[in-house]
Structure formats: structure tokens, C-alpha cells
Design an enzyme around this catalytic site. Structure first.
Site, PDB file in Angstrom:
ATOM      1  N   ASP A 149       3.098   9.371  -0.644  1.00  0.00           N
ATOM      2  CA  ASP A 149       1.975   8.536  -0.228  1.00  0.00           C
ATOM      3  C   ASP A 149       1.780   7.443  -1.268  1.00  0.00           C
ATOM      4  O   ASP A 149       1.866   7.723  -2.469  1.00  0.00           O
ATOM      5  CB  ASP A 149       0.703   9.392  -0.139  1.00  0.00           C
ATOM      6  CG  ASP A 149      -0.195   8.963   1.013  1.00  0.00           C
ATOM      7  OD1 ASP A 149      -0.147   7.771   1.360  1.00  0.00           O
ATOM      8  OD2 ASP A 149      -0.916   9.813   1.563  1.00  0.00           O
ATOM      9  N   HIS A 207       0.827  -1.221   0.000  1.00  0.00           N
ATOM     10  CA  HIS A 207       0.000   0.000   0.000  1.00  0.00           C
ATOM     11  C   HIS A 207       0.856   1.265   0.000  1.00  0.00           C
ATOM     12  O   HIS A 207       0.372   2.330  -0.351  1.00  0.00           O
ATOM     13  CB  HIS A 207      -0.922   0.001   1.223  1.00  0.00           C
ATOM     14  CG  HIS A 207      -1.986  -1.055   1.134  1.00  0.00           C
ATOM     15  ND1 HIS A 207      -3.305  -0.775   0.917  1.00  0.00           N
ATOM     16  CD2 HIS A 207      -1.910  -2.411   1.193  1.00  0.00           C
ATOM     17  CE1 HIS A 207      -4.004  -1.898   0.859  1.00  0.00           C
ATOM     18  NE2 HIS A 207      -3.170  -2.907   1.038  1.00  0.00           N
TER      19      HIS A 207
END
Ligand code: F6P
Length: 493
Positions: free
Chosen positions: A397, A189
Site C-alpha cells: 500500500d 499515492h
């Protein structure tokens, strides 16, 4: 779409897992459901929809499991003196959560010491924050092996195992050592670093070799995949076999890009329904006719929160029309407070919010609302809808699902605009947002100003384009693409 992203070919999961309360009934349920999905992640649930889930991963996995059903295995979030290796089961509709506690030592070494003081900063391009110790690494490996020992007897031959995130990189290898032959995939992720950065890790080869023990390794963006491929080719004596297959460390692994999606329809419905909620009415009446700018993040140095506050301060300073006319509501949920850097950033943010309010507030207007807590998903979707600007400005991110949820929650006839960092994985799909570099305060302030001024027609156009992308690659499409490729890769092993 990258070539590794095979088009969805219908559900590969078969019927949902039936409610099972023990190992035996899992076995019985599996006869009716030949392909049970077993999801493994450090953080599990909560599996009830209305509960507040911490971080994008838990929200996404809950949504991914909702339609397919299955078993969700991982850490309970609790520390106990002598953790049992028998997991605690909770059942909510077609999802069974099976969780184990950790001992204080395991938590400190595996979760804090290695996952969050080594891998997290390194994968987010903050090598100066890495605090490597052999002891933490040993704890990380020990917990992964212990998870494998607990999970292996729960697995059925027909299961598909999908492991998530940096906490559990060695889990697949540990399951293989216990003779688990199911297709096992891994999805990261977070970002995956450039090869030269990964090389800073004393155990970089073992970590990369462990990734190669999976049938399929999935990344959020092409840049992450390239980091992995480049590392294997340069450092692992690897070879690109074509079609996303790589050979390294004596293993063959399929690797691909699978940008994670959201449950677009559910977020849109929740946001529309929230318009009538008490919280929304309270929020809108407190904002009055001002423009609401919203940020929602875990308190984490990767999220760029101090820089965001500085950009808002710059906006108030250099665009005086925004004084008294805008409110920045920053929801910042406490996170990993056992890690010193996280405690530090929390202090910094409190000071920054106080500083801006001290400087600009009027007796009837407070520019920054800084909320140090989590809200449930339903309330958040309503807050997104009330905000004319969604501010998502991380320094790095993996994806950032807040960006996607903000867009999905907007009113189709009068959508707000997303101001998005060029370093969030989401930017690869949401190119119609206002894109900013979080290191450039002036550019961020300009981006907010541009958003505040943007005519309705342009906002609608940008929103329609982004929604089309989000719908095409929603959470179900993401799950099915990954599992389709995983099944094919597993069959070829
Ligand atoms: O999305 C990245 C991630 O680290 C997830 O793995 C995690 O569940 C989430 O952020 C929240 O972090 P934590 O579980 O450490 O609070």
C-alpha cells in the site's frame, strides 16, 4: 524526515479561491488570490464533507483543498456517448470541481485497461496480474492528452498545478507541450516499484521520461523514491545532481518523499461527536462487551483481505478464548468491478466470511460482519473509535490512510491499538503499532491477540507517540511542504 521534505514555511497559496462559476470568474478571482492551487486527479470529490468519498486519495485531496481552496479537475465518474470537452463545474465553499465524462472506450482503455490492469498491479508488486495491451496504452495516452487540452485554457499564469496518481503520469508532459509554464508537480499515492519490475513495462522509458517532465515528483516513502532514482540512474542514463535533483532523459526533475497526512483534528472531533450518534449506539449495543476488531478497505487484491480473514479464523481456532468474545467487522467497499480480478476477490471474500461464520457462529454470536458498502467519513470515524483493534494488513500500500484515521479517532483515555502491515507506507511513521507481515497468518493472529491483551498504559503510550507524529505531518503540513518545494523547483526551471 528525508532531506527533500522542506519544513513548512507558511502557506504558499495566498487567499482561498473565491467562488467562481465560469472561466471568466476564475480569472477575476485569481487577481485577489495570486496563487491558485489546481489539483488534478482521476477521481474528484465529492467535495461536500458529508458525502462518502471512495478511497484515501479523494478524502485526502478534499481535506488538502479545504483550507487552501482552489480548482479540482478530473474525471466525473460518468460515461457518456459523446463526452464534451467543456467541464461541468460544481462549487462548494472555496473549492470548484471541474469534471469531464469519459466515453466507454476511453474508460475501458485508460482507466480499466492501462491504469488498473497494468500500472496498479505492477506498482503493487503483482506482475502476474498485469495485462498489457498497446490499445490500452494508446487510450491512456489519449485521455491524458485530452485532459491536458481541457485543462490548459482554464489555467492562469499564477497557478500551481498539482497532478495526482498513476492515472495521470503523462499529463504534465502533455501540458508542457501545450506551452503551460506553471510549476507542475506530481504526487504518486501508490508505491513505486523497484527498477527491475518497472522494466517489465514495454513503455517503461516513456513513462519515466514523462515523470521527468514535472518540476517535482513526490513519493510516499523513501523506498519508492529509491525505486525511481535507481531506475533513472541505471536505465535512463541519469545523474544525481544532489539535493533531490536528478537529470535524466535530457530533463532535470526534483524528487522527494512527502508522506501524505490526514486532517487529524477533524477526524478526532468527528469521532468524539459520533459517540452520541444513532449508528454508534446501535453498533456498541450490538457488540455488547465483546472486543470489536475493524477493517475498512476497498475490495482490492492489494489489501490482503482473504489473508486477514484467514488470520482471524486462525485466531478463533488457536485462541479459543476469543470465540464469542470478539467480532471482526470488515467494511469492504466495492471497487473497480469491471476488472475481472476484483470480481474474483469479492467472491472469494464472501465465501471466506460465510465459511468462518458457518464454522464458529453461535445462535447469539456471529464472528464476521462483512459489509459490502461505503460509509461516510463521520460514521466511519465513530466506528473506528468503537473498535479496540484496527486491522490494516495490505500486501502493499502506498500509505493507507485508514491506519492513520483509526489512530486519530481513538479515545485519548482508552485508545485502541493498530495492527499494521509492514508493507503499508504508513508503517514508516507508525512504528508504535503492532507490526505484522501479512503473509504470516500466525503472526497476524498473534498480533491481534497481543492487541487484545495489551494493558491500558502501553496502549496509551503507543497512541500518544503515534498521535504526535500524525499531528506533526498532518494534511496541511503535507500540502504546504509539497507546494513549497514545488514552487522553488518551478522557479529554478
Ligand atoms: O489511492 C489510490 C487510488 O487508486 C486512488 O487514485 C483512487 O482514487 C482510489 O485509490 C480509489 O480507486 P478508484 O478511483 O479506482 O475507485
Amino acid at each position: 524526515m528525508p532531506s527533500e521534505e522542506v519544513a513548512a514555511v507558511g502557506s504558499v497559496m495566498g487567499d482561498a479561491e473565491t467562488h467562481a462559476s465560469a472561466r471568466g470568474s476564475h480569472r477575476a478571482a485569481a487577481k485577489a488570490a495570486p496563487r491558485r492551487l489546481v489539483v488534478v486527479s482521476n477521481r474528484v470529490g465529492p467535495i461536500g464533507r458529508d458525502k462518502a468519498a471512495q478511497g484515501g486519495l479523494a478524502v485526502a485531496l478534499r481535506a488538502a483543498l479545504e483550507r487552501a481552496g482552489g480548482l479540482w479537475f478530473g474525471y466525473s465518474g460518468s460515461i457518456s456517448e459523446r463526452p464534451s470537452e467543456t467541464p461541468k463545474l460544481t462549487i462548494d465553499r472555496n473549492i470548484t470541481a471541474a469534471v469531464v465524462d469519459l466515453s466507454r472506450r476511453d474508460f475501458d482503455e485508460y482507466y480499466i485497461g492501462y491504469a488498473n490492469r497494468v500500472l496498479w498491479p505492477l506498482f503493487h508488486y503483482r506482475p502476474s496480474l498485469v495485462g498489457f495491451s498497446r490499445r490500452a496504452l494508446a487510450g491512456y495516452l489519449r485521455v491524458n492528452r485530452s485532459f491536458a487540452r481541457t485543462l490548459a485554457p482554464m489555467l492562469l499564469p499564477e497557478d500551481v498545478v498539482w497532478v495526482h496518481d498513476y492515472h495521470l503520469i503523462p499529463l504534465g508532459e502533455a501540458l508542457r507541450q501545450l506551452d503551460c509554464r506553471q510549476p507542475i508537480g506530481f504526487f504518486l499515492h501508490t508505491p513505486f516499484p523497484a527498477a527491475e519490475l518497472l522494466r517489465m513495462l514495454p513503455n517503461h522509458r516513456d513513462l519515466a521520461a514523462a515523470l521527468c517532465a514535472y518540476d517535482l515528483v513526490g513519493f510516499q516513502t523513501a523506498a519508492d523514491l529509491e525505486g525511481f532514482r535507481d531506475y533513472l540512474l541505471r536505465q535512463g542514463g541519469g545523474e544525481d545532481l544532489g539535493g533531490g535533483r536528478l537529470r535524466a532523459f535530457g530533463r532535470i526533475v526534483q524528487a522527494g518523499v512527502f508522506p501524505i497526512g490526514i486532517d487529524v483534528a477533524a477526524v478526532a472531533e468527528q469521532a468524539a461527536a459520533a459517540e452520541e450518534s444513532r449508528q454508534m449506539r446501535r453498533l456498541t449495543s450490538s457488540i455488547r462487551d465483546r472486543s470489536l476488531i475493524i477493517g475498512v478497505d476497498r475490495i482490492d487484491y492489494s489489501k490482503g483481505l482473504p489473508a486477514r480473514f484467514a488470520a482471524y479464523s486462525h485466531l478463533l481456532e488457536h485462541y479459543p478464548q476469543t470465540r464469542g468474545r470478539t467480532v471482526l467487522m470488515q467494511i469492504a467497499s466495492p471497487s473497480r468491478s469491471d476488472v475481472p480480478e476484483y470480481r474474483e476477490i469479492r467472491r472469494e471474500l464472501e465465501a471466506a466470511a460465510g465459511h468462518i461464520n458457518g464454522r464458529y457462529a453461535e445462535f447469539d454470536w456471529t464472528p464476521v460482519r462483512y459489509l459490502n458498502k461505503s460509509f461516510n467519513h463521520r460514521i466511519l470515524s465513530g466506528f473506528y473509535r468503537a473498535a479496540g483493534i484496527g486491522l490494516v494488513t495490505p500486501f502493499r500500500d502506498g500509505m493507507n490512510l485508514v491506519a492513520k484515521e483509526y489512530v486519530a479517532a481513538q479515545r485519548p483515555d482508552d485508545p485502541g491499538i493498530l495492527v499494521l502491515s509492514c508493507f503499508a507506507g504508513a508503517v514508516r511513521e507508525l512504528g508504535e503499532a503492532i507490526i505484522v507481515n501479512p503473509s504470516d497468518l500466525e503472526a497476524m493472529a498473534e498480533g491481534i491477540w497481543q492487541g487484545l491483551q495489551m494493558p491500558l498504559g502501553e496502549r496509551r503510550e503507543r497512541w500518544t507517540a503515534m498521535m504526535a507524529t500524525l499531528r506533526r505531518n498532518d494534511i496541511n503540513a503535507w500540502r504546504e511542504r509539497f507546494l513549497t518545494v514545488l514552487e522553488a523547483a518551478g522557479a529554478g526551471r
